[in-house]
Structure formats: structure tokens, C-alpha cells
Scaffold this motif. Structure first.
Motif, mmCIF file in Angstrom:
data_model
loop_
_atom_site.group_PDB
_atom_site.id
_atom_site.type_symbol
_atom_site.label_atom_id
_atom_site.label_comp_id
_atom_site.label_asym_id
_atom_site.label_seq_id
_atom_site.Cartn_x
_atom_site.Cartn_y
_atom_site.Cartn_z
ATOM 1 N N VAL A 260 21.531 33.887 -7.174
ATOM 2 C CA VAL A 260 20.524 33.871 -6.111
ATOM 3 C C VAL A 260 19.577 35.066 -6.267
ATOM 4 O O VAL A 260 18.352 34.938 -6.131
ATOM 5 N N GLY A 261 20.147 36.231 -6.560
ATOM 6 C CA GLY A 261 19.315 37.409 -6.772
ATOM 7 C C GLY A 261 18.372 37.254 -7.939
ATOM 8 O O GLY A 261 17.202 37.640 -7.876
ATOM 9 N N GLY A 262 18.860 36.659 -9.022
ATOM 10 C CA GLY A 262 17.998 36.428 -10.177
ATOM 11 C C GLY A 262 16.870 35.466 -9.867
ATOM 12 O O GLY A 262 15.728 35.667 -10.296
ATOM 13 N N VAL A 263 17.187 34.423 -9.078
ATOM 14 C CA VAL A 263 16.144 33.486 -8.677
ATOM 15 C C VAL A 263 15.087 34.199 -7.835
ATOM 16 O O VAL A 263 13.878 33.975 -8.011
ATOM 17 N N LEU A 264 15.523 35.078 -6.939
ATOM 18 C CA LEU A 264 14.564 35.837 -6.121
ATOM 19 C C LEU A 264 13.686 36.737 -6.990
ATOM 20 O O LEU A 264 12.491 36.893 -6.724
ATOM 21 N N CYS A 265 14.282 37.344 -8.021
ATOM 22 C CA CYS A 265 13.483 38.175 -8.932
ATOM 23 C C CYS A 265 12.394 37.344 -9.595
ATOM 24 O O CYS A 265 11.234 37.758 -9.685
ATOM 25 N N VAL A 266 12.778 36.159 -10.069
ATOM 26 C CA VAL A 266 11.808 35.284 -10.727
ATOM 27 C C VAL A 266 10.745 34.826 -9.742
ATOM 28 O O VAL A 266 9.542 34.836 -10.039
ATOM 29 N N VAL A 267 11.172 34.433 -8.524
ATOM 30 C CA VAL A 267 10.222 34.002 -7.501
ATOM 31 C C VAL A 267 9.263 35.133 -7.154
ATOM 32 O O VAL A 267 8.052 34.929 -6.991
ATOM 33 N N GLY A 268 9.801 36.349 -7.058
ATOM 34 C CA GLY A 268 8.953 37.493 -6.740
ATOM 35 C C GLY A 268 7.853 37.694 -7.760
ATOM 36 O O GLY A 268 6.689 37.934 -7.406
ATOM 37 N N VAL A 269 8.210 37.569 -9.036
ATOM 38 C CA VAL A 269 7.197 37.716 -10.080
ATOM 39 C C VAL A 269 6.202 36.561 -10.028
ATOM 40 O O VAL A 269 4.996 36.746 -10.196
ATOM 41 N N LEU A 270 6.689 35.343 -9.778
ATOM 42 C CA LEU A 270 5.789 34.199 -9.679
ATOM 43 C C LEU A 270 4.799 34.364 -8.534
ATOM 44 O O LEU A 270 3.629 34.005 -8.659
ATOM 45 N N VAL A 271 5.264 34.922 -7.421
ATOM 46 C CA VAL A 271 4.381 35.144 -6.283
ATOM 47 C C VAL A 271 3.258 36.104 -6.659
ATOM 48 O O VAL A 271 2.097 35.908 -6.287
ATOM 49 N N THR A 272 3.591 37.142 -7.423
ATOM 50 C CA THR A 272 2.554 38.104 -7.820
ATOM 51 C C THR A 272 1.510 37.477 -8.720
ATOM 52 O O THR A 272 0.376 37.956 -8.794
ATOM 53 N N ARG A 273 1.865 36.397 -9.425
ATOM 54 C CA ARG A 273 0.932 35.767 -10.350
ATOM 55 C C ARG A 273 0.040 34.738 -9.668
ATOM 56 O O ARG A 273 -0.830 34.155 -10.310
ATOM 57 N N ARG A 274 0.247 34.506 -8.360
ATOM 58 C CA ARG A 274 -0.571 33.504 -7.669
ATOM 59 C C ARG A 274 -2.015 33.944 -7.536
ATOM 60 O O ARG A 274 -2.916 33.142 -7.468
ATOM 61 N N SER A 275 -2.228 35.252 -7.485
ATOM 62 C CA SER A 275 -3.592 35.770 -7.377
ATOM 63 C C SER A 275 -3.902 36.556 -8.628
ATOM 64 O O SER A 275 -3.287 37.580 -8.883
ATOM 65 N N GLY A 276 -4.825 36.074 -9.421
ATOM 66 C CA GLY A 276 -5.152 36.752 -10.668
ATOM 67 C C GLY A 276 -6.016 37.965 -10.488
ATOM 68 O O GLY A 276 -6.176 38.762 -11.387
ATOM 69 N N LYS A 277 -6.599 38.129 -9.300
ATOM 70 C CA LYS A 277 -7.498 39.250 -9.083
ATOM 71 C C LYS A 277 -7.037 40.074 -7.906
ATOM 72 O O LYS A 277 -6.646 39.550 -6.870
ATOM 73 N N ALA A 278 -7.078 41.368 -8.090
ATOM 74 C CA ALA A 278 -6.748 42.259 -6.993
ATOM 75 C C ALA A 278 -7.930 42.333 -6.055
ATOM 76 O O ALA A 278 -9.059 42.026 -6.418
ATOM 77 N N PRO A 279 -7.694 42.757 -4.809
ATOM 78 C CA PRO A 279 -8.807 42.867 -3.886
ATOM 79 C C PRO A 279 -9.871 43.800 -4.418
ATOM 80 O O PRO A 279 -9.580 44.859 -4.958
ATOM 81 N N THR A 280 -11.083 43.417 -4.300
ATOM 82 C CA THR A 280 -12.179 44.253 -4.771
ATOM 83 C C THR A 280 -13.042 44.634 -3.598
ATOM 84 O O THR A 280 -13.198 43.905 -2.635
ATOM 85 N N SER A 281 -13.600 45.789 -3.679
ATOM 86 C CA SER A 281 -14.476 46.249 -2.609
ATOM 87 C C SER A 281 -15.869 45.694 -2.836
ATOM 88 O O SER A 281 -16.343 45.581 -3.962
ATOM 89 N N VAL A 282 -16.514 45.326 -1.756
ATOM 90 C CA VAL A 282 -17.856 44.762 -1.837
ATOM 91 C C VAL A 282 -18.850 45.807 -1.372
ATOM 92 O O VAL A 282 -18.713 46.386 -0.293
#
Length: 295
Positions: A260-282
Motif C-alpha cells: 500500500v505504501g509503495g502504491v501511494l509513493c507511485v500515486v504521489g509521483v503521478l500526481v506531481t506529473r499532472r501539471s507540467g508547468k509550475a505556477p508562473t507570475s504574470v
């Protein structure tokens, strides 16, 4: 190719770890890899060896990834099964994203922050689930996390070097640096090799040829043409393959909490990849001047 070979490496390291110490196994693997890569360079050398800052970067990731990571991972797998070790190492893509946010000014998006929390929760479950009475498996968890840090550091440093050195030369020199750094274990490696079975010796040769010479070269080639964070995320398939091979070859299955912990680690990394761009200031828009006609 790289992912399959690296997944198999977790199983082979676990198998041969009873015959070779962590440092001795790392030296043997890197020595074999260095010999194979030297032959390839002599046959297909197309670029002059790097110098100056580029050479310093190559030496740095040779120490971090080829030497440090190899020794620490071998040590970790004396305490953890191959599947759990592979899941912990897959925190490296998340570490790459965090370092990029802090050091490269990419910022922290909401998916990155959420993924960090999820992945760290997974690490906590692995630490709890891997603890068995009389066995200091939490030491293995700590070593697995250190291996992930060294892995991430190696990826980031290698990415900086690759624009000025080709993939084969980069892998060859990194492996040579790793072999030199682990050479204090050469005598131990020789002593243990003389008493090891032929299967164990074949396993060491396989680690040097496949997961080291071949996999690191193909990885460097891909990394030179892709972003470090994006490419690192592709290694998320490694734990699944490692667990399957470990089950078939070694009869090892991680305990439920560790899974379960390993699955959470993988899910955590997948979540970070959902947004390819970090917030940018306008940048604020310049004030608009309205001209009024005279009355």
C-alpha cells in the motif's frame, strides 16, 4: 530497455547479496561495466572526452549515481525485499521535481505539493510495514531513501552535463569514476569471488553488462533528448516489474502495508506529473491612459 534491466537488477542484487558485500558487489558490477564500455568506446568513439566544468559534472554523477547509489542500494537490499527497495527508489522522480522547484525557480504547483504529501505518507507506511521483530528493516528503509536521493542527484547532474558530452562517453566515464571510487573494495570482491558459485559470478557479470553498461547508456541517450523530471517519471513501471520478478525468482512478496505504501509513493509521483508547468507570475499590465476630448 533501461527500465526492464533496472527492474531485474533489484532481484539479482537481492539474490547475490548473500555472497558479496555491498561494496564488493558494486565494485564487481562497475568493473565489468567499465570493461564493456571501454571496448564500445574504442570501437565507436566519436567525441573527445569532456574537460573543465563538464568533466567535473561527469565525475560528480559518477560518484553519486554509479558509486554511491550502487553501494547504498546493495546495502539496503540486505534489509529489504527487492520489491520494497524498488518502490522506495522510485521517490527519485519526486525529489527531482522538488529540487527543480527550489533550485531552478520552477516553483511548486498544487499537484506537486499534494503529490509530496501522498508520497511521504507512502514512505511512512513502508517504514511501518517493513518492520519485523528482530530485523532492523527500518535501516533498510533509510538506506532506500538515501539511494533515491543519490539517484535523483545523479539524474540532475547528468542532465547538466549531457548537452556537452555524448551518451556513450558520459556513461563510460561515469562508470570508470564509480569503479575507481569503489576500488577500496577490490580485495574483498576478489576474496568473495573466489568462494562464490558460478551462478553468483554470472549474476555479477549480468549486472555489469545489462543494468550498468547497456541500461545507463540507453538512459543517457534518452535523457539527452528529454526533460529530467519527465523521463524520471517513466521509471514508475520499475517496481511492478521488480515485484513480479522477485515473486517468481525469489518467492518474495512485500507485506500488505509495504505494498500500500509503495502504491501511494507511485500515486504521489503521478500526481506531481499532472501539471507540467509550475505556477508562473504574470507581469502587471501597464496602466491604460484614457484621453478625454475637450468639452
Amino acid at each position: 530497455m533501461s527500465l526492464l534491466l533496472w527492474a531485474s537488477a533489484f532481484v539479482v542484487i537481492r539474490w547475490v547479496g548473500q555472497s558479496f558485500g555491498p561494496g564488493a558487489l558494486a565494485f564487481g558490477r562497475l568493473l565489468v561495466g567499465s570493461v564493456v564500455l571501454t571496448v564500445l568506446v574504442l570501437v565507436r568513439h566519436r567525441q573527445q572526452p569532456p574537460a573543465g566544468r563538464t568533466l567535473a559534472l561527469v565525475v560528480a554523477y559518477g560518484l553519486l549515481w554509479f558509486a554511491g547509489y550502487a553501494v547504498v542500494l546493495n546495502w539496503a537490499e540486505r534489509h529489504l525485499d527487492a520489491g520494497t527497495a524498488s518502490m522506495l527508489v522510485q521517490l527519485a522522480p519526486l525529489i527531482v521535481a522538488v529540487v527543480a522547484g527550489l533550485a531552478l525557480g520552477e516553483g511548486f504547483s498544487r499537484p506537486l505539493a499534494l503529490g509530496l504529501v501522498v508520497a511521504l505518507s507512502g514512505v511512512a507506511l513502508i517504514a511501518v510495514g517493513s518492520h519485523r521483530p528482530g530485523v532492523t528493516d527500518r535501516t533498510g528503509v533509510a538506506l532506500g531513501l538515501l539511494a533515491a536521493v543519490l539517484y535523483a542527484g545523479g539524474v540532475l547532474v547528468q542532465k547538466l552535463a549531457l548537452p556537452r558530452v555524448d551518451a556513450l562517453t558520459a556513461t563510460w566515464l561515469g562508470c570508470l569514476v564509480g569503479a575507481l571510487a569503489t576500488s577500496p573494495f577490490a580485495h574483498q570482491a576478489w576474496t568473495q569471488a573466489t568462494s562464490a558459485s558460478w551462478r553468483d559470478l554470472v549474476a555479477v557479470v549480468f549486472l555489469g553488462v545489462g543494468p550498468t553498461a547497456v541500461a545507463f547508456t540507453t538512459w543517457a541517450y534518452a535523457l539527452s533528448r528529454s526533460g529530467a523530471g519527465k523521463l524520471s517519471a517513466t521509471t514508475l513501471s520499475v517496481p511492478a516489474v521488480a515485484i513480479a520478478l522477485s515473486w517468481l525468482v525469489l518467492g518474495e512478496v512485500p507485506v500488505l502495508l509495504s505494498v500500500v505504501g509503495g502504491v501511494l509513493c507511485v500515486v504521489g509521483v503521478l500526481v506531481t506529473r499532472r501539471s507540467g508547468k509550475a505556477p508562473t507570475s504574470v507581469a502587471p499590465s501597464p496602466p491604460v491612459t484614457v484621453e478625454r476630448s475637450g468639452s
